[in-house]
Write a protein that holds these residues in place. Sequence first.
Motif: not given
Length: 510
Positions: A391-397, A417-425, A430-437
């Motif tokens: 639920s973190v709103q600001d990537a920098s935080k 298998a890719m878009r929710p985890l690895l797309a920049g959006e 918004r998704g589960f890209n916890t690498a902020y890739y």
Amino acid sequence: MQRRLTSIAAAMLLAGTAFSAHAAKDVVVAVASTFTTTDPYDANDTLSQAVAKSFYEGLYGFDKDMKMIPVLATGFDVSKDGLVYTFKLRSGVKFHDGTPFNAEAVKQTFERVINPDNKLKRYNLYKNIAKIEAVDDLTAKFTLKEPFAPFVNSLAHPSGVIISPAALKQYGKDIVQHPVGTGPFKFVEWKPSDYMKVAKFDGYWQKGLPKVDSITWRPVVDNNTRASMMQTNEAHFAFPVPPEAVATLEKKASLEVTKAPSIIHRYISMNVTQKPFDNPKVREALNYAINKEALSKVAFAGSAIPAEGVLPKGVEFATKLGPWPYDPAKAKALLKEAGYPNGFESTLWSAYNHSTAQKVIQFAQQQLAQVGVKVTVRALEAGQRVAEVESVQDASKAAVRMYYVGWSSSTGEADWAMRPLLAGESAPPRGFNTAYYNNAEVNADIAKALVTTDTAARGKIYADAQQKIWKDAPWIFLNTEQLVSVRAKNLSGFYVIPDGNFNFVDLDLK
């Protein structure tokens, strides 16, 4: 806990209630956690969607090998521009309330989920639908906002079920307490901490099914208790089986343990926006630093294999790129090249706090220490995971650095298998890209694949994206689990399918 459950089962048997595991055709299934809802459109967890398949069905689904099959639809046509899908529906199907299944039911069901005001959790999966039309009773037409090649796969996702319009009108938001579908079983009762009960639907459209009278779904959080219930005949099926219990269960003649391949992949994401993980040499080094073969033995008792790529085998368009070899000397050399000859300190969080996850992060902690990387480990509870990661709103935080988690694509194809985890959006929330890739070329590939209808061309696009991701290494690619379950040998027709869901339409008890 075990004694309490045994006492409950004994009392039920003496009372002659329908909940006994020994009733002629009542099947008791022990699962690992409680159910969050009976509404698949508002569920994020696989288990709640799996149990809802007792009473709900969709236009398409998956068989026990996760091959897509028609269910309430008999076929479809798609326009040349990829925007309009027209489905022919199965005739003679009734909802549990006696009302007919038809195109209007399809229309009202999907209009509910694509209405953002309803705030259903699966809105993002279906938000590309512009409108749904009931052409006639047995023809439903979907118009998309933009071409979306895996659209039918998204309808086969376990959330994509059809709900009785009469029930929706009668119960509104309380449909959770009164689910009405076309499935083989009717909803009877749900006591969240104890059980969910479903009973045979005599008007089911597949003649001769179901073969049992009822299913009692029992959430049993404790691993050892779940295994013990199988040994004491208090349950007919249990999933998952804790790896440490397999040898004991295999010794009991009346039980059969099954290890099946899955598309559940486990990884450690690294926050690439933060030092030192912004350096690709560091991320590459950490992939060399962990022995995936040993991890599979230590944490999963051998019921896992090292990850062979970004997507696990079994997902459409998965490309084999690995496994990543174990080479601590190479890891140290890369860390030195990256400017960290003495390693560094960081944190490693886990999305789960169960015993297997604890073993994974402790093993990773020990392995990383051998190349000079000292991590403090922390296993999050569900509420902490949602608040501090998802639920973190600001990537920098974002406080997350290294994060152990897993995913399975319940559409069976590469996009989910890719878009929710690895797309920049798809960075949280918004998704589960916890690498902020956020790789512009990968983003472009993912977007292009969605509008490419030629199968071979889509395959090439997804292969290109996977190769780029593997090279960038935003994750430590760990392993793909095996699905370990146990059943009583007098039970048949119950399967755990590769995404961790269930297939049980042919369920029988001898």
